[in-house]
Design a protein around this motif. Structure first.
Motif, mmCIF file in Angstrom:
data_model
loop_
_atom_site.group_PDB
_atom_site.id
_atom_site.type_symbol
_atom_site.label_atom_id
_atom_site.label_comp_id
_atom_site.label_asym_id
_atom_site.label_seq_id
_atom_site.Cartn_x
_atom_site.Cartn_y
_atom_site.Cartn_z
ATOM 1 N N THR A 30 0.825 -1.197 0.000
ATOM 2 C CA THR A 30 0.000 0.000 0.000
ATOM 3 C C THR A 30 0.866 1.255 0.000
ATOM 4 N N GLN A 31 2.082 1.177 0.504
ATOM 5 C CA GLN A 31 3.001 2.309 0.449
ATOM 6 C C GLN A 31 3.912 2.102 -0.774
ATOM 7 N N ALA A 32 5.216 1.975 -0.554
ATOM 8 C CA ALA A 32 6.114 1.712 -1.666
ATOM 9 C C ALA A 32 6.023 0.245 -2.067
ATOM 10 N N ALA A 33 6.070 -0.013 -3.364
ATOM 11 C CA ALA A 33 6.005 -1.388 -3.831
ATOM 12 C C ALA A 33 7.232 -2.162 -3.371
ATOM 13 N N SER A 34 7.011 -3.375 -2.856
ATOM 14 C CA SER A 34 8.115 -4.189 -2.363
ATOM 15 C C SER A 34 7.802 -5.648 -2.658
ATOM 16 N N PRO A 35 8.430 -6.234 -3.676
ATOM 17 C CA PRO A 35 8.106 -7.615 -4.025
ATOM 18 C C PRO A 35 8.636 -8.599 -2.988
ATOM 19 N N VAL A 36 7.908 -9.672 -2.777
ATOM 20 C CA VAL A 36 8.382 -10.769 -1.937
ATOM 21 C C VAL A 36 8.256 -12.062 -2.713
ATOM 22 N N ARG A 37 9.117 -13.009 -2.373
ATOM 23 C CA ARG A 37 9.069 -14.340 -2.968
ATOM 24 C C ARG A 37 8.654 -15.330 -1.891
ATOM 25 N N VAL A 38 7.789 -16.257 -2.250
ATOM 26 C CA VAL A 38 7.353 -17.298 -1.325
ATOM 27 C C VAL A 38 8.168 -18.553 -1.606
ATOM 28 N N THR A 39 8.985 -18.939 -0.653
ATOM 29 C CA THR A 39 9.816 -20.120 -0.809
ATOM 30 C C THR A 39 9.212 -21.276 -0.020
ATOM 31 N N VAL A 40 8.956 -22.376 -0.698
ATOM 32 C CA VAL A 40 8.470 -23.583 -0.037
ATOM 33 C C VAL A 40 9.689 -24.326 0.503
ATOM 34 N N VAL A 41 9.859 -24.276 1.810
ATOM 35 C CA VAL A 41 11.036 -24.870 2.448
ATOM 36 C C VAL A 41 10.852 -26.371 2.635
ATOM 37 N N ALA A 42 9.679 -26.793 3.050
ATOM 38 C CA ALA A 42 9.385 -28.212 3.265
ATOM 39 C C ALA A 42 7.929 -28.453 2.937
ATOM 40 N N SER A 43 7.603 -29.677 2.548
ATOM 41 C CA SER A 43 6.221 -30.012 2.241
ATOM 42 C C SER A 43 5.968 -31.464 2.613
ATOM 43 N N GLY A 44 4.706 -31.878 2.477
ATOM 44 C CA GLY A 44 4.338 -33.248 2.787
ATOM 45 C C GLY A 44 3.954 -33.488 4.226
ATOM 46 N N LEU A 45 3.868 -32.430 5.051
ATOM 47 C CA LEU A 45 3.398 -32.585 6.422
ATOM 48 C C LEU A 45 1.888 -32.818 6.421
ATOM 49 N N GLU A 46 1.394 -33.474 7.455
ATOM 50 C CA GLU A 46 -0.036 -33.767 7.531
ATOM 51 C C GLU A 46 -0.719 -32.798 8.492
ATOM 52 N N THR A 47 -1.477 -31.895 7.931
ATOM 53 C CA THR A 47 -2.207 -30.878 8.686
ATOM 54 C C THR A 47 -1.310 -30.219 9.736
ATOM 55 N N PRO A 48 -0.257 -29.540 9.331
ATOM 56 C CA PRO A 48 0.604 -28.854 10.304
ATOM 57 C C PRO A 48 -0.162 -27.734 10.992
ATOM 58 N N TRP A 49 0.077 -27.564 12.295
ATOM 59 C CA TRP A 49 -0.733 -26.627 13.070
ATOM 60 C C TRP A 49 0.101 -25.517 13.703
ATOM 61 N N SER A 50 1.293 -25.836 14.182
ATOM 62 C CA SER A 50 2.081 -24.834 14.897
ATOM 63 C C SER A 50 3.562 -24.979 14.573
ATOM 64 N N LEU A 51 4.249 -23.851 14.660
ATOM 65 C CA LEU A 51 5.668 -23.767 14.340
ATOM 66 C C LEU A 51 6.359 -22.922 15.397
ATOM 67 N N THR A 52 7.487 -23.406 15.914
ATOM 68 C CA THR A 52 8.319 -22.585 16.797
ATOM 69 C C THR A 52 9.775 -22.869 16.475
ATOM 70 N N PHE A 53 10.632 -21.883 16.703
ATOM 71 C CA PHE A 53 12.046 -21.995 16.330
ATOM 72 C C PHE A 53 12.896 -22.415 17.520
ATOM 73 N N LEU A 54 13.758 -23.389 17.289
ATOM 74 C CA LEU A 54 14.761 -23.787 18.266
ATOM 75 C C LEU A 54 15.942 -22.832 18.175
ATOM 76 N N PRO A 55 16.766 -22.755 19.219
ATOM 77 C CA PRO A 55 17.886 -21.796 19.207
ATOM 78 C C PRO A 55 18.851 -21.978 18.033
#
Length: 378
Positions: A30-55
């Motif tokens: 809505t302000q300055a145009a800024s393109p983003v790319r969507v990278t599929v890092v992993a797939s094939g999970l069954e109904t994934p619900w939550s994500l948290t990062f380890l250190p």
């Protein structure tokens, strides 16, 4: 190649099932145009619900049927982690949210919510456990909280977990769909947000401590089904969104002891017949939403963005949408919350979770193909 399809408007290609592939999706800002790319890092999970990062940058991911897995930043998916208790994997129930202990670096403890089977039905419960991420197992699993009712049925479990700055744990709890009137009753956990200590005990400064007929762990009430929650980066207060029926999806600032209206004060309408629910949309003793969606977008997952990877996004609130298959960006200006833009509509994925990673990028879980997505600057 089998399974590829064009992403409309950008001429890129989605090749489903391949790891670390890039969707060349240009998103207009809505302000300055800024393109983003969507990278599929992993797939094939069954109904994934939550994500948290380890250190170390790896991700701990829950799958609703009852599995946890570790996903590397490069997309390697581990075998299931041993030691997860039995879950009630029916309807919307199953293994739900997962977060790290604030002292994870030393105690290796995680907290997770799930639909716990009981003799009468099932209930939303929260457990803590010690994670051995190399051996892929949980130990010292202990239930620290469970709803005080366990009806039959498979809908409206909540359930997001958020640690406050004081180290206490917020737990969002659904109204279990057929029991919505209990959201207004302070002797029930249905339709509530509770606040507990990491051992499950009640903080003495909770708003209903010492009040006759009220459960002391309740922090707020009058909720329908909260599936997104996060701390405001400036104030430290809890914000949450919840599903409304045929309208009235809400974003709320969650304040202690407040009533958020469901099912008495709501913008929602009954399914099928379309009549209004409750008394209206406002009442003096009910906290009004900071934002509401009608028609409903079916929100899930929520994160305030505090990084500097994407120009113009710092301070924005991001909410995934299941029904409309998009990522909503909201901004707060002059005390008012507005929807600034809708992202990823061309991708067409049911966004279940939204997290900011240690790299300052947004990471998403989507249910359509069971993928972990990363938003990269264009």
């Amino acid at each position: 190649m089998a399974g590829e399809r064009c992403v409309s408007g950008v001429g890129g290609w989605l090749r489903s099932g391949l790891l670390s592939m890039v969707l060349l999706l240009v998103v207009g800002m809505t302000q300055a145009a800024s393109p983003v790319r969507v990278t599929v890092v992993a797939s094939g999970l069954e109904t994934p619900w939550s994500l948290t990062f380890l250190p170390d940058g790896r991700m701990l991911v829950t799958e609703r049927p009852g599995r946890m897995r570790i996903v590397s930043p490069q997309g390697t998916v581990s075998a299931p982690i041993a030691g997860v208790p039995d879950v009630h994997s029916r309807g919307q129930g199953g293994l739900l949210d997962v977060v790290l202990s604030p002292a994870f670096a030393t105690d290796r403890t995680i907290f997770f919510s799930f639909a716990q089977p009981t003799r009468d039905g099932a209930r939303t419960a929260v457990a803590r456990a010690v994670l051995d991420s190399d051996a892929l197992k949980l130990s010292e699993v202990k239930i620290i909280f469970a709803q005080n009712e366990s009806p039959s049925g498979g809908h409206h479990w909540g359930s997001r977990l958020v640690f406050g700055r004081d180290g206490n744990l917020f737990v969002t709890l659904g109204d279990r769909y057929s029991f919505r009137d209990r959201a207004q009753d302070l002797d029930s956990h249905m339709g509530k947000i509770v606040r507990i200590r990491p051992d499950g005990s009640v903080p003495p400064d909770n708003p209903f401590v010492g009040k006759a007929g009220a459960l002391p762990e309740i922090w707020s009430y009058g909720h329908r089904n909260v599936q997104g929650a996060a701390l405001h980066p400036l104030t430290g207060t809890l914000w949450a969104h919840e599903h409304g029926p045929q309208g009235g999806d809400e974003i709320n600032e969650i304040l202690p002891g407040r009533n958020y209206g469901w099912p008495v004060i709501t913008y929602g309408r009954e399914y099928v017949i379309g009549t209004r629910i409750g008394e209206g949309t406002e009442r003096a003793d009910v906290e009004p939403p900071r934002h509401q969606w009608t028609p409903s977008i079916a929100p899930s997952g929520m994160s305030f963005y505090t990084g500097n990877v994407y120009p113009g996004w710092q301070g924005s609130l991001f909410v995934g949408a299941l029904k409309f298959r998009l990522l909503a960006r909201l901004s707060e200006e002059g005390g008012k919350v507005r929807e600034a833009e809708r992202l990823l509509e061309d991708v067409g994925r049911r966004i279940r979770d939204v997290r900011q990673g240690p790299d300052g990028k947004l990471w998403l879980l989507e249910e359509t193909e069971g993928s972990v997505l990363r938003l990269d600057p264009g």
